[in-house]
Design an enzyme around this catalytic site. Sequence first.
Site, PDB file in Angstrom:
ATOM      1  N   LYS A 148       0.838  -1.206   0.000  1.00  0.00           N
ATOM      2  CA  LYS A 148       0.000   0.000   0.000  1.00  0.00           C
ATOM      3  C   LYS A 148       0.872   1.254   0.000  1.00  0.00           C
ATOM      4  O   LYS A 148       0.654   2.180  -0.770  1.00  0.00           O
ATOM      5  CB  LYS A 148      -0.885   0.000   1.253  1.00  0.00           C
ATOM      6  CG  LYS A 148      -1.547   1.334   1.542  1.00  0.00           C
ATOM      7  CD  LYS A 148      -2.377   1.306   2.791  1.00  0.00           C
ATOM      8  CE  LYS A 148      -1.635   1.629   4.066  1.00  0.00           C
ATOM      9  NZ  LYS A 148      -1.282   3.049   4.243  1.00  0.00           N
ATOM     10  N   ASN A 149       1.858   1.273   0.883  1.00  0.00           N
ATOM     11  CA  ASN A 149       2.635   2.495   1.054  1.00  0.00           C
ATOM     12  C   ASN A 149       3.632   2.730  -0.070  1.00  0.00           C
ATOM     13  O   ASN A 149       4.344   3.732  -0.064  1.00  0.00           O
ATOM     14  CB  ASN A 149       3.323   2.500   2.424  1.00  0.00           C
ATOM     15  CG  ASN A 149       2.295   2.702   3.526  1.00  0.00           C
ATOM     16  OD1 ASN A 149       1.145   3.068   3.244  1.00  0.00           O
ATOM     17  ND2 ASN A 149       2.689   2.453   4.765  1.00  0.00           N
ATOM     18  N   ASP A 155      -4.500  12.305  12.515  1.00  0.00           N
ATOM     19  CA  ASP A 155      -5.408  11.165  12.446  1.00  0.00           C
ATOM     20  C   ASP A 155      -5.268  10.321  13.702  1.00  0.00           C
ATOM     21  O   ASP A 155      -4.651  10.752  14.678  1.00  0.00           O
ATOM     22  CB  ASP A 155      -5.241  10.364  11.163  1.00  0.00           C
ATOM     23  CG  ASP A 155      -3.860   9.780  11.001  1.00  0.00           C
ATOM     24  OD1 ASP A 155      -3.145   9.669  12.014  1.00  0.00           O
ATOM     25  OD2 ASP A 155      -3.506   9.435   9.875  1.00  0.00           O
ATOM     26  N   VAL A 187       7.784   6.875  16.588  1.00  0.00           N
ATOM     27  CA  VAL A 187       7.511   7.557  15.313  1.00  0.00           C
ATOM     28  C   VAL A 187       6.253   8.426  15.387  1.00  0.00           C
ATOM     29  O   VAL A 187       6.264   9.573  14.955  1.00  0.00           O
ATOM     30  CB  VAL A 187       7.422   6.530  14.151  1.00  0.00           C
ATOM     31  CG1 VAL A 187       7.142   7.245  12.829  1.00  0.00           C
ATOM     32  CG2 VAL A 187       8.713   5.720  14.063  1.00  0.00           C
TER      33      VAL A 187
HETATM   34  N1  EPU Z   1       6.623  14.483  10.450  1.00  0.00           N
HETATM   35  C1  EPU Z   1       6.721  15.804  10.782  1.00  0.00           C
HETATM   36  N2  EPU Z   1       6.843  16.710   9.754  1.00  0.00           N
HETATM   37  C2  EPU Z   1       6.847  16.347   8.441  1.00  0.00           C
HETATM   38  C3  EPU Z   1       6.723  14.972   8.123  1.00  0.00           C
HETATM   39  C4  EPU Z   1       6.618  14.060   9.157  1.00  0.00           C
HETATM   40  O1  EPU Z   1       6.721  16.179  11.941  1.00  0.00           O
HETATM   41  O2  EPU Z   1       6.954  17.219   7.567  1.00  0.00           O
HETATM   42  C5  EPU Z   1       6.519  13.493  11.544  1.00  0.00           C
HETATM   43  C6  EPU Z   1       5.152  12.837  11.597  1.00  0.00           C
HETATM   44  O3  EPU Z   1       4.245  13.621  12.319  1.00  0.00           O
HETATM   45  C7  EPU Z   1       5.469  11.520  12.258  1.00  0.00           C
HETATM   46  C8  EPU Z   1       6.879  11.206  11.761  1.00  0.00           C
HETATM   47  O4  EPU Z   1       7.417  12.437  11.296  1.00  0.00           O
HETATM   48  O5  EPU Z   1       5.493  11.671  13.639  1.00  0.00           O
HETATM   49  C9  EPU Z   1       6.948  10.151  10.663  1.00  0.00           C
HETATM   50  O6  EPU Z   1       6.232  10.558   9.557  1.00  0.00           O
HETATM   51  P1  EPU Z   1       6.539  10.092   8.071  1.00  0.00           P
HETATM   52  O7  EPU Z   1       6.503  11.307   7.221  1.00  0.00           O
HETATM   53  O8  EPU Z   1       7.756   9.231   8.024  1.00  0.00           O
HETATM   54  O9  EPU Z   1       5.291   9.179   7.778  1.00  0.00           O
HETATM   55  P2  EPU Z   1       4.267   9.305   6.585  1.00  0.00           P
HETATM   56  O10 EPU Z   1       4.983   9.438   5.299  1.00  0.00           O
HETATM   57  O11 EPU Z   1       3.203  10.265   6.914  1.00  0.00           O
HETATM   58  C10 EPU Z   1       4.295   6.723   6.095  1.00  0.00           C
HETATM   59  C11 EPU Z   1       3.278   5.617   6.020  1.00  0.00           C
HETATM   60  C12 EPU Z   1       2.790   5.258   7.411  1.00  0.00           C
HETATM   61  C13 EPU Z   1       3.994   4.838   8.237  1.00  0.00           C
HETATM   62  C14 EPU Z   1       5.039   5.958   8.259  1.00  0.00           C
HETATM   63  C15 EPU Z   1       6.306   5.602   8.995  1.00  0.00           C
HETATM   64  C16 EPU Z   1       2.220   6.018   3.903  1.00  0.00           C
HETATM   65  C17 EPU Z   1       1.001   6.359   3.161  1.00  0.00           C
HETATM   66  N3  EPU Z   1       2.164   6.050   5.224  1.00  0.00           N
HETATM   67  O12 EPU Z   1       3.611   7.846   6.652  1.00  0.00           O
HETATM   68  O13 EPU Z   1       1.918   4.153   7.249  1.00  0.00           O
HETATM   69  O14 EPU Z   1       3.578   4.554   9.547  1.00  0.00           O
HETATM   70  O15 EPU Z   1       5.393   6.312   6.901  1.00  0.00           O
HETATM   71  O16 EPU Z   1       6.880   4.492   8.470  1.00  0.00           O
HETATM   72  O17 EPU Z   1       3.245   5.687   3.325  1.00  0.00           O
HETATM   73  C18 EPU Z   1       0.049   2.779   7.674  1.00  0.00           C
HETATM   74  O18 EPU Z   1       0.305   2.224   6.594  1.00  0.00           O
HETATM   75  O19 EPU Z   1      -0.798   2.335   8.490  1.00  0.00           O
HETATM   76  C19 EPU Z   1       0.776   4.020   8.002  1.00  0.00           C
HETATM   77  C20 EPU Z   1       0.375   4.847   8.952  1.00  0.00           C
END
Ligand code: EPU
Length: 429
Positions: free
Chosen positions: A25-26, A119, A329
């Site tokens: 998915k991701n 969320d 995280v």
């Molecule tokens: N964060 C910030 N600022 C930013 C970006 C991120 O503070 O500009 C923080 C977030 O708030 C969080 C942390 O950094 O606390 C990690 O966020 P990240 O950007 O790595 O996650 P994401 O890209 O939003 C993806 C997956 C998540 C998975 C995380 C970590 C997708 C669609 N989602 O989210 O997947 O948990 O990486 O590996 O790729 C799931 O599939 O259930 C899911 C939540």
Amino acid sequence: MGRVEIIRVRGGARLEGEVFVAGAKNSVLKLMAAALLAEGRTVIENVPRILDVTIMAELLRRLGCEVEWVEDELTIDVPAEPGTEADYDLVRRLRASICVLGPLLTRRGRVKVAYPGGDAIGSRGLDMHIDGLERMGAKVSSEHGFVIAEADRLHGASIWLDFPSVGATENLVSAAALADGTTVIDNAAREPEIVDICGMLIAMGAKISGAGESTVLIEGVPELKPVRHRTVGDRMVAGTWAVAATMTRGDVLVRGADPRNLEIALDKICTAGAQVSAEQDGFRVKMDHRPKAVDVVTLPYPGFPTDLMPMAIALAAVSDGPSMVTENVFDARFMFVNEMARLGADVRTDGHHAVVRGRDQLSGAPVTAHDIRAGAGLLLAGLCADGVTEVSDIRHIDRGYPAFVPQLQGLGADVQRVDVPDDELALEF
Ligand code: EPU
């Protein structure tokens, strides 16, 4: 009165057999967004049948793309000038929509995407996405719930991420692919899904080195071409099956996912007492006794994945001894442990730590899934509970696990999707 679907599971079965894991998915959601970088027909293979792909496909259609989904293959025909706006009604249902930010900005010079908001797993900032784009020359503003970014032409930049954010790395790599000059991203995310999207971009003609390492270097090119690309197998779904096999003292052959992308999680399962072996196109997990308690600390890849933390809690809940699970995280990812407690799990949280004292037996109860992974973790706990567990709000599970119930049935679990009256009380006030 309306009707809703729930998943009903009767605990006690030992999972045995073979399951196939589809594309991640991701990864696929980001590959779909990356298709916007090139005019013409991009084909993505190994696409999982999940709700999130349907939502992303709708978002691409609203941007003017033609999207066709036949079996596990998705064809995206991108027009010369895709639209530049992603509305809140879709973004709020799919946070990954934010991944169109980089591709649309670099292709169209302007993009307006609704802020996704937080969320059920915590706050999810965009500061690193925005800061990186600004360093590449974008003007970014915020208006009426939208983030608006503009730049006639992005230029290469040196970017240091405060945290190896998956989404920010993906957006910035995509944006840099068509920028003038060279971009270096330091402290980049190293997830296999990042390697996957970079692999697709390279096949499209992008010049990227260091994918999967902390420093990624992107030399911008004037144009990219559409390609055919196969999505990497879903390591979270694979990891879920691995934990399910361990908890139920089962024997499961998982195909379609590379065990090297799951090393720490599989190592934890071995420490808990399971036998894990690499097999062609997957791995096998065998367990014949009660798992031993293990501690888990989530971290960005290659650390233990936060998306498998609810499975780690479920495993700890039936293990022999106390476990400490630390979440590094997301700031609210332990919210679901109250639902685990409804199943009799002995869990206490303090900040980003959870202490779980394993029980011989959990006890079936109605519970609610607040997010994809929590939903899967509750189902695994239900597999080990005495009696019946009913999981509601299963649309969350459908967002990430294709055919979860039929696959569980195929492995011998006593589980069904059941249509029940929606018992939401309509009280007058
Ligand atoms: N964060 C910030 N600022 C930013 C970006 C991120 O503070 O500009 C923080 C977030 O708030 C969080 C942390 O950094 O606390 C990690 O966020 P990240 O950007 O790595 O996650 P994401 O890209 O939003 C993806 C997956 C998540 C998975 C995380 C970590 C997708 C669609 N989602 O989210 O997947 O948990 O990486 O590996 O790729 C799931 O599939 O259930 C899911 C939540």
